[in-house]
Scaffold this active site. Sequence first.
Site, PDB file in Angstrom:
ATOM      1  N   ARG A  35       0.819  -1.220   0.000  1.00 17.85           N
ATOM      2  CA  ARG A  35       0.000   0.000   0.000  1.00 17.85           C
ATOM      3  C   ARG A  35       0.847   1.263   0.000  1.00 17.85           C
ATOM      4  O   ARG A  35       0.452   2.279  -0.579  1.00 17.85           O
ATOM      5  CB  ARG A  35      -0.959  -0.024   1.199  1.00 17.85           C
ATOM      6  N   LYS A 199     -19.755 -16.062   2.400  1.00 14.03           N
ATOM      7  CA  LYS A 199     -21.201 -15.851   2.445  1.00 14.03           C
ATOM      8  C   LYS A 199     -21.776 -15.256   1.161  1.00 14.03           C
ATOM      9  O   LYS A 199     -21.206 -14.325   0.591  1.00 14.03           O
ATOM     10  CB  LYS A 199     -21.545 -14.906   3.616  1.00 14.03           C
ATOM     11  N   GLY A 355      -8.740  -7.598  -1.257  1.00 16.55           N
ATOM     12  CA  GLY A 355      -8.982  -8.454  -0.099  1.00 16.55           C
ATOM     13  C   GLY A 355      -8.205  -9.759  -0.121  1.00 16.55           C
ATOM     14  O   GLY A 355      -7.025  -9.803  -0.453  1.00 16.55           O
ATOM     15  N   GLY A 378     -13.682  -4.031  -0.791  1.00 15.44           N
ATOM     16  CA  GLY A 378     -15.026  -3.513  -0.563  1.00 15.44           C
ATOM     17  C   GLY A 378     -15.382  -2.377  -1.496  1.00 15.44           C
ATOM     18  O   GLY A 378     -16.486  -2.319  -2.043  1.00 15.44           O
TER      19      GLY A 378
END
Length: 396
Positions: A35, A199, A355, A378
């Site tokens: 990053r 999920k 992610g 996200g």
Amino acid sequence: MNTLDTYNFAGKRAVMRVDFNVPLDKDLHITDDTRIRMATRSVMKILNDGGSVVLLSHLGRPKGGYEKKFSLESLVARLSQEYGREVQFGGDVLGEEGAQKAAALQPGQVLLMDNVRFYKEEEAGDPAFAAKLATLGTVYVNDAFGTAHRAHASTAVMANSFAPQDRVGGYLLQSEIDNAKKVLENAERPFTAIMGGAKISDKILIIEKLLDKVDNLLIGGGMAYTFAVAEGGHVGSSLLEADKVDLARQLIQKAKDKGVNLMLPADSLIADKFANDANVDIAENLSIPDGWMGLDLGPDSREAFADVIRTSKTILWNGPMGVFEMSNFSLGTEYVAQAIAEATAAGAYSLIGGGDSAAAVQQLGFGDQVSYISTGGGALLEYMEGKELPGVTALG
């Protein structure tokens, strides 16, 4: 959106929101500086123009107030090395010391302020707090795509304190949007999306959106077992969202109606407990025995998924195929990463959706063999779902 290439920073002091939320070990040493490196091009453009830079970031999840383990002071030495010059540390983002150091910055100098999340007003998007942060610079630059979906003070609200022409998107932010658009608007076919993770509830909107765009949708990870139950299967003690079985059934039907090849695993690597040293077997996905749980793609599924990926021209991947952080259940994720690398080498465009997928690609050694790795899981998903990103819209 104003971009860095259209802005001259000579004599300007840029207050720049970056995403330096890097992992640290117990001794506060950086274990992955990706990053930091991703923001360097933007920082150097400002400095080379003859401007100065005040850097703002968050790190971790402080509970409120200063905590040494979440202080950005740990990053100063690495940043000085990265930029080839001393990086000053300004401490508290609202402190007098930081304000004075910012005001005294000369062209080519860099000041790093401490964690913006030491103040609860940051995540609350407090306008007064944002306005105080804005006094640290004369032009606002946002290069923190990973937090662009948050309407936090430093990621969106403080842009309001600057004239529209003095709100600028950094190179990383611009690159993320350009690469997402390439997949959403200019995909060469066959277009294959691979969705993994635990999920369905985390991925409903993106799956529905992709069903309008892709030729193949490959489903792996824990969410695959909810789809298996929707098909009438028995999944033992595998992860299951019982309240999402009807939704999974609807998505299967929607894929059929749209002519999309919705591909679910045919078999799984199963274990008798959630541990790397568990007893392991292979079972058909629709008939996993009681007391056993699926933790990775089985051999047939690995090959079938890889075959589809290798023949694709555009590939989007978000979410691992199994519990890849356990070595005995990482092979499915490794097969997918390898197949994406092979397809990319053959001319396909591949976007890895941040992610866990980004972590997997890097850890498995395929980081330089794919087209683009997103820094914001996200944020990327929300952008692809068609949602507005506050950190982008604030730039105008």
